[in-house]
Design a protein around this motif. Structure first.
Motif: not given
Length: 467
Positions: A190, A208, A210, A212, A215-218, A226, A229
């Protein structure tokens, strides 16, 4: 009321948004920067931008207003940018300074303030200390908006992303890379590298990419834990042969080989030295941070290249790069710079060099790592970040500095170095290092062994000894 003391760490000032990282504190730093610049240059120009983090636009607006109110010309980036884009922009626009609002790889609750010098890399430790010393408790906030300063000619908007992309096209053959037999996956975490890879390598598999700001909480740090995925995507997609990841402001790199195994910064530094020297015939000094593997020294020795070890913080490596001929400069955390580019860490640039290496040799990343092992031997590195109370952290480091540890379980050592933290050279050829974070209640424990099992065992014995 006395304002909080603002301190720049290894790479800029970082703090929690709305707690210490406030618009007012950003104004205090910006006024200090203006005072410092104007003392030596009445015609100073500054390039300013922010990454994808929360509040970036708000904070860059304050930086811009304060600098313009002091009569300093500001080139302001449109939209989010990566840190290397600012550094390149400073160089291309003949500016005296760059400011990036970023907390790099830190958790989403943080933001930060990085200073970039006229040379196109991190400001020198001396200059950063000079700015820090000028930070006052109270500053006046300019009332005028950005439109006012644009009208006055003190603010100009620039497209640093386009500038950076055009520059990369002069450095790499993208026709060749886009027809590479090795398909690439890219995880932007992100972060600010997302548009660049999409534009330059349209065939890449993107993760990732996009916007955000949380950072989707990370924390957007390119570490194996990390990036599971990305690893899984490569394992499940046979045509994917390389995975590239960059951090929040795209100056740090992480890689995955064709089996979805993480390739850490130590290996990346060695791969870059190997490719640039052995294949491209380039020479120069190799500059590494204290926490980098000693295998770099081994390779440099075999290739007849000088080596210099610096304290941790890329600003120290950058300083050598400005004054000397440096082939590769890198640190364990994934910040690496190479000859032929600006004296700045750049995860995307480094990734493209490795991708070019694979494409031109027809070898996979795993095969290229085997080539490196033929020169320096196999090794496995790992790091454990211990979140412990500050007093406990300080006590462990004090004991280490006082030579209070004589062995770590079954692992004995022959020499100790204390350039930045405490590094123990083990009798088995590996090493252990203890280093306290200067900004958080965190103790970093580094270890290198000859196999994954041995490295895990070393870490276990270290923790049993110190805790």
């Amino acid at each position: 009321m006395t304002a909080d003391k603002i301190k720049f760490g290894t790479d800029g000032w970082r703090a929690i948004i709305a707690q210490d990282f406030t618009v007012y504190n950003v104004a205090r730093v910006s006024q200090a920067l203006a005072d410092w610049l104007l003392a030596s240059n009445k015609e100073a120009k500054v390039v300013v931008g922010h990454d994808c983090r929360f509040g970036g636009e708000l904070f860059t607006e304050m930086v811009t207003k304060v600098l313009c109110a002091n009569g300093i010309k500001v080139y302001l980036a449109k939209g989010f940018i990566s840190t290397p884009m600012i550094s390149l922009g400073v160089l291309k626009m003949n500016a005296q300074q760059g400011v990036v609002i970023t907390a790099s790889h830190n958790p989403p609750s943080y933001n930060g303030y990085k200073l970039k010098g006229a040379h196109g890399g991190p400001s020198s430790p001396k200059d950063i200390a000079a700015v820090e010393a000028l930070i006052k408790d109270e500053v006046k906030i300019p009332a005028e908006n950005l439109a006012h300063w644009e009208e006055k000619g003190l603010l100009e908007y620039v497209n640093l992303e386009d500038m950076y992309i055009e520059y990369l096209k002069t450095k790499f053959n993208f026709d060749e890379l886009n027809n590479s037999p090795f398909k690439l996956a890219y995880d932007a975490m992100y972060g600010a590298g997302q548009n660049v890879v999409r534009r330059l390598l349209p065939g890449a598999v993107l993760l990732h990419c996009e916007n955000n700001p949380g950072f989707n909480g990370q924390a957007p740090e390119p570490l194996d834990r990390n990036l599971q995925e990305l690893s899984k995507t490569i394992r499940n997609t046979p045509e994917l042969k390389i995975g590239l990841a960059t951090d929040g402001d795209a100056d740090r790199i992480g890689l995955y080989d064709e089996d979805g195994n993480f390739v850490d910064a130590h290996h990346i530094i060695l791969l870059l030295v190997h490719y640039l020297h052995k294949y491209k015939g380039m020479t120069g000094k190799v500059a590494i941070a204290f926490s980098a593997t000693d295998r770099v020294k081994r390779m440099a020795e075999k290739y007849g290249l000088p080596v210099e070890v610096t304290p941790i913080g890329f600003k120290y490596i950058s300083e050598i790069m400005i004054n000397e001929d440096v082939l590769v400069g890198g640190e364990e955390s994934g910040g690496i710079a190479v000859k032929g580019h600006i004296p700045e860490r750049d995860g995307i640039y480094d990734g493209l060099v490795i991708y070019e290496f694979m494409t031109q040799t027809g070898k996979t990343l795993k095969q290229l790592c085997e080539e490196v092992y033929e020169v320096v031997g196999t090794f496995v590195y790992d790091r454990n970040d211990l979140h412990i109370a500050n007093d406990k952290k300080e006590a462990i480091i004090k004991k280490a500095l006082d030579k209070g540890y004589t062995e770590f379980g079954k692992y004995t050592f022959n020499t100790i170095e204390t350039i930045d933290g405490v590094k123990y050279h083990l009798d088995n050829g590996g090493w252990i290092m203890l280093r306290a974070s200067g900004t958080e209640p965190l103790l970093r424990v580094y270890a290198e062994g000859n196999s994954k099992e041995q490295t895990a065992d070393i870490l276990e014995d270290v923790l049993a000894t110190i805790l």
